[in-house]
Design a protein around this motif. Structure first.
Motif, PDB file in Angstrom:
ATOM      1  N   PRO A 114       0.702  -1.292  -0.061  1.00 18.69           N
ATOM      2  CA  PRO A 114      -0.012  -0.100   0.081  1.00 18.69           C
ATOM      3  C   PRO A 114       0.767   1.273  -0.071  1.00 18.69           C
ATOM      4  CG  PRO A 114      -0.929  -1.455   1.564  1.00 18.69           C
ATOM      5  CD  PRO A 114       0.435  -2.112   0.865  1.00 18.69           C
ATOM      6  N   GLU A 115       1.984   1.129   0.519  1.00 17.70           N
ATOM      7  CA  GLU A 115       2.842   2.439   0.849  1.00 17.70           C
ATOM      8  C   GLU A 115       3.111   2.895  -0.666  1.00 17.70           C
ATOM      9  OE1 GLU A 115       6.745   4.087   3.044  1.00 17.70           O
ATOM     10  OE2 GLU A 115       6.206   1.942   3.127  1.00 17.70           O
ATOM     11  N   GLU A 116       3.707   2.024  -1.432  1.00 16.19           N
ATOM     12  CA  GLU A 116       4.072   2.275  -2.749  1.00 16.19           C
ATOM     13  C   GLU A 116       2.978   3.033  -3.546  1.00 16.19           C
ATOM     14  OE1 GLU A 116       5.866  -0.978  -4.869  1.00 16.19           O
ATOM     15  OE2 GLU A 116       7.265  -1.738  -3.220  1.00 16.19           O
ATOM     16  N   LYS A 117       1.753   2.552  -3.457  1.00 13.71           N
ATOM     17  CA  LYS A 117       0.865   3.158  -4.098  1.00 13.71           C
ATOM     18  C   LYS A 117       0.301   4.567  -3.466  1.00 13.71           C
ATOM     19  CE  LYS A 117      -3.960   2.544  -5.758  1.00 13.71           C
ATOM     20  NZ  LYS A 117      -5.267   1.666  -5.509  1.00 13.71           N
ATOM     21  N   LYS A 118       0.539   4.621  -2.254  1.00  8.75           N
ATOM     22  CA  LYS A 118       0.286   5.987  -1.621  1.00  8.75           C
ATOM     23  C   LYS A 118       1.252   6.953  -2.213  1.00  8.75           C
ATOM     24  CE  LYS A 118      -2.113   4.072   2.443  1.00  8.75           C
ATOM     25  NZ  LYS A 118      -2.051   3.801   4.066  1.00  8.75           N
ATOM     26  N   ARG A 119       2.426   6.520  -2.130  1.00 10.21           N
ATOM     27  CA  ARG A 119       3.662   7.276  -2.468  1.00 10.21           C
ATOM     28  C   ARG A 119       3.362   7.868  -3.893  1.00 10.21           C
ATOM     29  NH1 ARG A 119       7.801   4.031  -2.414  1.00 10.21           N
ATOM     30  NH2 ARG A 119       7.759   4.022  -0.050  1.00 10.21           N
ATOM     31  N   PHE A 120       3.094   6.987  -4.817  1.00 11.00           N
ATOM     32  CA  PHE A 120       2.747   7.263  -6.059  1.00 11.00           C
ATOM     33  C   PHE A 120       1.510   8.424  -6.205  1.00 11.00           C
ATOM     34  CE2 PHE A 120      -0.009   6.631  -9.936  1.00 11.00           C
ATOM     35  CZ  PHE A 120       0.626   7.154 -10.929  1.00 11.00           C
ATOM     36  N   THR A 164      15.259  17.466   4.811  1.00 10.77           N
ATOM     37  CA  THR A 164      14.226  16.702   5.430  1.00 10.77           C
ATOM     38  C   THR A 164      13.331  16.265   4.154  1.00 10.77           C
ATOM     39  OG1 THR A 164      14.326  17.615   7.568  1.00 10.77           O
ATOM     40  CG2 THR A 164      12.638  15.831   6.984  1.00 10.77           C
ATOM     41  N   PHE A 165      12.988  14.938   3.984  1.00 13.66           N
ATOM     42  CA  PHE A 165      11.927  14.632   2.829  1.00 13.66           C
ATOM     43  C   PHE A 165      10.977  13.711   3.521  1.00 13.66           C
ATOM     44  CE2 PHE A 165      15.419  16.112   0.521  1.00 13.66           C
ATOM     45  CZ  PHE A 165      14.988  16.460  -0.818  1.00 13.66           C
ATOM     46  N   ASP A 166       9.685  13.670   3.013  1.00 11.29           N
ATOM     47  CA  ASP A 166       8.847  12.667   3.268  1.00 11.29           C
ATOM     48  C   ASP A 166       8.862  11.435   2.863  1.00 11.29           C
ATOM     49  OD1 ASP A 166       7.717  12.988   1.045  1.00 11.29           O
ATOM     50  OD2 ASP A 166       5.939  14.121   1.725  1.00 11.29           O
ATOM     51  N   PHE A 167       7.853  10.559   2.958  1.00  6.23           N
ATOM     52  CA  PHE A 167       7.994   8.941   2.348  1.00  6.23           C
ATOM     53  C   PHE A 167       7.865   8.995   1.137  1.00  6.23           C
ATOM     54  CE2 PHE A 167       3.499  10.054   2.595  1.00  6.23           C
ATOM     55  CZ  PHE A 167       3.087   9.197   1.577  1.00  6.23           C
ATOM     56  N   ALA A 168       7.234  10.147   0.384  1.00 16.01           N
ATOM     57  CA  ALA A 168       7.002  10.269  -0.895  1.00 16.01           C
ATOM     58  C   ALA A 168       8.405  11.069  -1.853  1.00 16.01           C
ATOM     59  CB  ALA A 168       5.837  10.820  -1.416  1.00 16.01           C
ATOM     60  N   ASN A 169       9.383  11.404  -1.057  1.00 13.00           N
ATOM     61  CA  ASN A 169      10.436  11.966  -1.467  1.00 13.00           C
ATOM     62  C   ASN A 169      10.228  13.511  -1.965  1.00 13.00           C
ATOM     63  OD1 ASN A 169      13.352  11.737  -1.838  1.00 13.00           O
ATOM     64  ND2 ASN A 169      13.091  11.764  -3.950  1.00 13.00           N
ATOM     65  N   ILE A 170       9.338  13.927  -0.928  1.00 15.45           N
ATOM     66  CA  ILE A 170       9.184  15.475  -1.023  1.00 15.45           C
ATOM     67  C   ILE A 170       9.484  16.170  -0.172  1.00 15.45           C
ATOM     68  CG2 ILE A 170       7.228  17.198  -1.475  1.00 15.45           C
ATOM     69  CD1 ILE A 170       5.498  15.029  -2.834  1.00 15.45           C
ATOM     70  N   TRP A 171      10.250  17.315  -0.573  1.00 14.31           N
ATOM     71  CA  TRP A 171      11.026  17.890   0.677  1.00 14.31           C
ATOM     72  C   TRP A 171      10.005  18.591   1.697  1.00 14.31           C
ATOM     73  CZ3 TRP A 171      10.909  23.230   2.289  1.00 14.31           C
ATOM     74  CH2 TRP A 171      12.051  23.639   3.053  1.00 14.31           C
ATOM     75  N   THR A 172      10.249  18.475   2.832  1.00 20.71           N
ATOM     76  CA  THR A 172       9.401  19.127   4.004  1.00 20.71           C
ATOM     77  C   THR A 172      10.240  19.885   4.831  1.00 20.71           C
ATOM     78  OG1 THR A 172       9.559  16.910   5.179  1.00 20.71           O
ATOM     79  CG2 THR A 172       7.578  17.235   3.720  1.00 20.71           C
ATOM     80  N   PRO A 173       9.591  20.877   5.452  1.00 18.63           N
ATOM     81  CA  PRO A 173      10.540  21.845   6.500  1.00 18.63           C
ATOM     82  C   PRO A 173      10.684  20.977   7.481  1.00 18.63           C
ATOM     83  CG  PRO A 173       8.633  22.954   5.630  1.00 18.63           C
ATOM     84  CD  PRO A 173       8.516  21.448   4.915  1.00 18.63           C
TER      85      PRO A 173
END
Length: 336
Positions: free
Chosen positions: A38-44, A150-159
């Motif tokens: 499920p995590e891979e689908k959520k990431r996408f 810092t990056f989240d589980f989807a490899n998106i930069w987060t503060p």
């Protein structure tokens, strides 16, 4: 009747082979043999929601770009106005000196391109060069947390901790100072920096959110990518239970589209590619399929492809394939 018997006989012969393959693959890639995580689908899905919007087919004139002279045949109204900057000490310098300052402020660095929410960002590399910037693996993909943050589980930069960390290398304020400085200096940003991509979507989004004439000024690319099993392994993909076998950007389509974009960059001079694949390719044919899109990139004078697995030497390509150096076997006499 004979056809039915032949099918039964073929099934009896092939069934043990297929079972053995599944058992063998499950020992090494168990996460891919059960239903897609499920995590891979959520990431996408999160990456799709946060994707930057591409430029319109006919982008509006930039407010910071100095307009063409009034005698131009263009009938569209011009936005903004250009004020006299002769009182500025910077503008008072000769153009050659101003260009040296622009390059010092904006150029000759490595810009790590990152995904942000609904837009792209870049972080100025803290290392002296891209080669000296330490590359790690965070369990999902390649990582340079010392430069990225810092990056989240989807490899998106987060503060970090809710604090707005600085991105964009502190160069946006300089470019926004005035229209003359912007128009005189913007080319140095694209032509003298090395643009580093550790996410294929970043490069694809960058190409469609940047003016084509600016994007084609890029001369140096640094691409790092962690390949996922079973890319370009058709037999393995047919035996897997999950569908699709790989979500973008880890699929073959994204990989090939990335290199179509790179092949059309007309001013490239240097490309360095670093590919990580934990188990390597099952055979030379799978690796050849993976390298085929790179063969269309013929413009750069220097094109290096570093891979993490061993294999045969490739000599008939426009790039230099660099494999890891394996330790020489120790003979019995040397061990004594």
């Amino acid at each position: 009747m004979r056809t039915s018997c032949s099918s039964i006989a073929l099934g009896i012969v092939c069934a043990p082979i297929a079972c053995c393959y599944l058992v063998f693959a499950s020992c090494f890639c168990p996460g891919h043999l059960r239903q897609q995580e499920p995590e891979e689908k959520k990431r996408f899905e999160r990456r799709q929601r946060m994707a930057p919007r591409p430029l319109p087919v006919r982008p509006a004139q930039r407010t910071l770009t100095i307009p063409v002279p009034e005698k131009s045949m263009c009938l569209e109204p011009r936005r903004g106005r250009t004020l006299d900057q002769s009182q500025s000490r910077l503008i008072g310098l000769p153009l050659e000196l101003r260009q040296m300052i622009y390059r010092c402020v904006l150029g000759d660095s490595t810009m790590h391109m990152i995904l942000k929410e609904e837009r792209l960002g870049h972080l100025k590399c803290k290392a002296p060069s891209a080669v000296e910037c330490r590359l790690g693996f965070n369990g999902r993909t390649l990582s340079r947390e010392c430069c990225w943050g810092t990056f989240d589980f989807a490899n998106i930069w987060t503060p970090m901790n809710g604090v707005k960390e600085s991105t964009d290398g502190n160069i946006i304020p300089f470019l926004s100072t005035c229209r003359q400085i912007y128009s005189e200096s913007i080319n140095f940003l694209y032509s003298t920096n090395t643009f580093s991509f550790s996410d294929l979507d970043c490069l694809r989004y960058f190409s469609c959110t940047t003016l084509p004439n600016r994007f084609n000024m890029i001369q140096n690319l640094d691409i790092e990518w962690c390949m996922s099993w079973p890319i370009y392994d058709n037999i393995a993909q047919q035996l897997l239970l999950n569908n699709p076998a790989l979500y973008p950007p880890y699929d073959e389509t994204t990989w090939e589209e990335t290199w179509r974009i790179v092949a059309n960059m007309t001013n490239l001079k240097f490309i360095r590619v670093s590919l990580l694949y934990v188990d390597g390719f099952r055979d030379a044919a799978c690796e050849a399929k993976m390298l085929a899109p790179l063969r269309k990139v013929t413009i750069p004078a220097k094109f290096e492809v570093h891979v993490s697995w061993s294999g045969e030497e490739v000599t008939d390509a426009p790039f230099q394939l660099i494999r890891p150096i394996l330790p020489e076997p120790v003979s019995d006499d040397e061990s004594l």
